[in-house]
Design an enzyme around this catalytic site. Structure first.
Site, PDB file in Angstrom:
ATOM      1  N   ASP A 216       0.835  -1.192   0.000  1.00 42.70           N
ATOM      2  CA  ASP A 216       0.000   0.000   0.000  1.00 42.70           C
ATOM      3  C   ASP A 216       0.878   1.254   0.000  1.00 42.70           C
ATOM      4  O   ASP A 216       1.857   1.328   0.753  1.00 42.70           O
ATOM      5  CB  ASP A 216      -0.863  -0.024   1.271  1.00 42.70           C
ATOM      6  CG  ASP A 216      -1.910   1.070   1.281  1.00 42.70           C
ATOM      7  OD1 ASP A 216      -2.769   1.061   0.387  1.00 42.70           O
ATOM      8  OD2 ASP A 216      -1.873   1.929   2.175  1.00 42.70           O
ATOM      9  N   GLU A 278       1.656  -0.646  -5.099  1.00 40.82           N
ATOM     10  CA  GLU A 278       0.745   0.442  -5.435  1.00 40.82           C
ATOM     11  C   GLU A 278       1.605   1.700  -5.409  1.00 40.82           C
ATOM     12  O   GLU A 278       1.883   2.248  -4.349  1.00 40.82           O
ATOM     13  CB  GLU A 278      -0.391   0.572  -4.405  1.00 40.82           C
ATOM     14  CG  GLU A 278      -1.388   1.643  -4.827  1.00 40.82           C
ATOM     15  CD  GLU A 278      -2.040   2.414  -3.678  1.00 40.82           C
ATOM     16  OE1 GLU A 278      -3.102   2.996  -3.909  1.00 40.82           O
ATOM     17  OE2 GLU A 278      -1.488   2.465  -2.574  1.00 40.82           O
TER      18      GLU A 278
HETATM   19  C1  GLC Z   1      -4.224   3.029  -0.765  1.00 43.07           C
HETATM   20  C2  GLC Z   1      -5.446   2.161  -0.632  1.00 43.07           C
HETATM   21  C3  GLC Z   1      -6.584   3.021  -0.194  1.00 43.07           C
HETATM   22  C4  GLC Z   1      -6.240   3.614   1.162  1.00 43.07           C
HETATM   23  C5  GLC Z   1      -4.914   4.359   1.111  1.00 43.07           C
HETATM   24  C6  GLC Z   1      -4.389   4.643   2.492  1.00 43.07           C
HETATM   25  O1  GLC Z   1      -4.338   3.982  -1.753  1.00 43.07           O
HETATM   26  O2  GLC Z   1      -5.689   1.497  -1.839  1.00 43.07           O
HETATM   27  O3  GLC Z   1      -7.784   2.321  -0.127  1.00 43.07           O
HETATM   28  O4  GLC Z   1      -7.248   4.503   1.545  1.00 43.07           O
HETATM   29  O5  GLC Z   1      -3.916   3.602   0.471  1.00 43.07           O
HETATM   30  O6  GLC Z   1      -3.932   3.484   3.117  1.00 43.07           O
END
Ligand code: GLC
Length: 558
Positions: A216, A278
């Site tokens: 994340d 991500e």
């Molecule tokens: C990422 C996740 C999202 C979350 C954010 C903070 O972007 O996909 O859902 O709110 O991180 O952890």
């Protein structure tokens, strides 16, 4: 059956061309009838996922959490929230998924913890300058009385990225950084202790047979220690420049050594463990995350954000395939996830690029969106690399845009003062069966945590199962062919010369994919048989907004 610790690494690891199904656990299936999805529900539906034909599951955070951000505010990384089940159930789930031939990827949230995490509770109880505070980013405020935040950074959910604490003696105190909600304090990755803790957390789950992690906010961990201002006006709710050159908290060089260490840990386990990042970074910078000694793969967000338009699509596909070849990383493809409006709705809008959860984008033509979503599914699954499916896309679910204000749970809604509705519309619980809510999501008579549209009765898994041309059967057929037909494993793609509005490529001399983006039917080459098509093909014509997989060859090759 997936390889486990005792196996060797393979020449072509599974993740290079896997289809990975994203389980947003609170909305997948509710086993105990409390309205929220859980491990019991997921376990009961493993046969469905096996029949669908996916290679792996990515499970969104299931750890103990006050749920200020749907579980992305983690209070304990080595356990399971009672809402979802127990650690023993998690272990059983991992084992059963493996038995059924599916791997399990977890979500790790290293940028921030919950404000209820033991470390943050200790930090609040400890004085400024203490080792307990050094695990986070505490700073004195600015202005004569320290009443202004340390700098002008913004939370991704809107508003200042700093919150002031009250010290143990009751006086107004320091500020702490949170790039997301105030309930998600950012960790200090310059701290040895923070690094060691996450290395131990990775081992904890790898030891339990987990096949990988989705990281994340992978681009956020390292911050410029000077914490310089960005030049954002006081009244701005959001920062709009996250790909700016030398950004002080996104994509700082310091992230890379963290992932080099993580990679060594993954490699120390037998079998092929996966990291998928991500990372919302400039495309030319993404390759750095995927160097041979760093992460394996990263989500391809430009593909998700691309409009339904042939030139734009071809360009993002090309950039992904060629860009990542330099580091020998496979491209990945994703159309939807738990943070963006579902693609049936996006493609059903004139402006298909809209991906922020803002209202006011105009009504979507769901029939058109569904047709394009079918075509997009076959395009995605024909591309070389690995593909991510977001739960419910195989049912053709659309974004629920008319949720009542009072049920909205996304922190964005509150932090934007009720101006941005947030991401709940793509998180509505899945419809499994029956004619009324909760559509088999939970036991009869229970209420799902977000209301499902009554129209979803025609989209339940039960209603679509065995029905030719249903979205579910299209996905099942596509995944079966992708697994069984040769040609999908080539790892390469060659574009074919086509008239304006049609994209076609070859995966092997005998396997082709063509997408008709134009409004006109397109005559298919002779000597090629239709393996699968997203709409009915009659008279050898590929209709508008349709994708076809072709098999064969002969005189029309070229
Ligand atoms: C990422 C996740 C999202 C979350 C954010 C903070 O972007 O996909 O859902 O709110 O991180 O952890």
């Amino acid at each position: 059956m997936p390889r486990t610790r005792t196996d060797q690494k393979s020449a072509t690891p599974w993740w290079r061309d896997a289809v990975i199904y994203q389980v947003y656990i609170r909305s997948f299936a509710d086993g105990n009838g409390d309205g929220v999805g859980d491990i019991a529900g997921l376990r009961a539906r493993l046969p469905y996922l096996q029949e669908l034909g996916v290679d792996a599951l990515w499970i969104n955070p299931w750890y103990p959490s006050p749920m200020a951000d749907g579980g992305y505010d983690v209070a304990d990384y080595r356990s399971i929230d009672p809402l979802f089940g127990t650690l023993a159930e998690a272990e059983e789930l991992i084992a059963e998924a493996h038995t059924r031939g599916m791997r399990v990827v977890l979500d790790i949230v290293p940028n921030h913890t919950s404000d209820q995490h033991r470390w943050f509770v200790e930090a609040l109880a400890s004085p400024p300058g203490s080792p307990e505070r050094d695990r986070y980013l505490f700073r004195d405020g600015t202005g004569p009385d320290g009443s202004r935040p340390p700098n002008d950074w913004r939370s991704r959910f809107g508003g200042p990225a700093w919150t002031r604490v009250t010290e143990a003696d009751g006086s107004p105190g320091q500020w702490f950084l949170h790039l997301f909600a105030a309930e998600q304090p950012d960790l200090n990755w310059a701290s040895r202790e923070v690094r060691a803790e996450f290395e131990a957390i990775l081992r904890f789950w790898f030891d339990r047979g987990v096949d990988g992690f989705r990281i994340d906010v992978a681009h956020g961990l390292a911050k410029d220690p000077a914490l310089p201002d960005l030049g954002i006006p006081d009244d701005a709710l959001f920062e709009h420049e996250r790909h700016k050159e030398d950004h002080p908290h996104w994509d700082q060089e310091g992230v890379h050594e963290i992932y080099q260490t993580w990679r060594k840990i993954a490699d120390s386990y037998a079998g092929d463990r996966l990291f998928v990042a991500e990372a919302h970074v400039r495309e030319d910078r993404l390759v750095d995350y995927l160097r041979q000694d760093e992460l394996h793969t990263a989500f391809n967000f430009p593909f998700l954000k691309s409009s339904w338009e042939p030139n734009a699509m071809r360009e993002v596909i090309d950039r992904a395939v060629t860009g990542l070849a330099a580091v020998d990383a496979p491209p990945t493809w994703v159309l939807s996830n738990h943070d963006v409006p579902r693609h049936v709705t996006r493609y059903g809008r004139g402006d298909t690029q809209t991906h922020e959860h803002d209202v006011g984008a105009g009504p979507a033509d769901l029939e058109l969106g569904t047709r394009r979503a079918r075509a997009a599914a076959l395009l995605t699954l024909a591309l070389p690399g690995s593909a991510y499916l977001y739960q419910g896309e195989e049912l053709g679910l659309w974004e629920v845009e008319d949720l009542p204000d009072e049920v909205l749970a996304d922190p964005t809604w509150k932090r934007s003062g009720g101006t941005v509705r947030g991401r709940d519309g793509c998180r509505v619980p899945l419809p499994w069966s029956g004619l009324d809510g909760p559509f088999g999501f939970g036991p009869k008579g229970t209420e799902a945590w977000l209301p499902q549209p009554a129209e979803w009765k025609t989209l339940t898994a039960q209603a679509q199962s065995g029905i030719p041309w249903s979205m579910l059967e299209l996905y099942r057929s596509a995944l079966r062919l992708r697994r069984e037909q040769s040609g999908f494993d080539s790892g390469t793609l060659r574009w074919l010369e086509m008239p304006e509005g049609v994209l076609a490529f070859e995966r092997s001399p005998v396997l082709r994919c063509a997408v008709n983006f134009s409004g006109e039917p397109f005559p298919l080459p002779k000597n090629w048989g239709v393996l699968l098509a997203s709409e009915r093909i009659t008279g050898g014509q590929l209709p508008a907004d349709t994708t076809v997989w072709l098999w064969g060859g002969g005189s029309s090759r070229g």
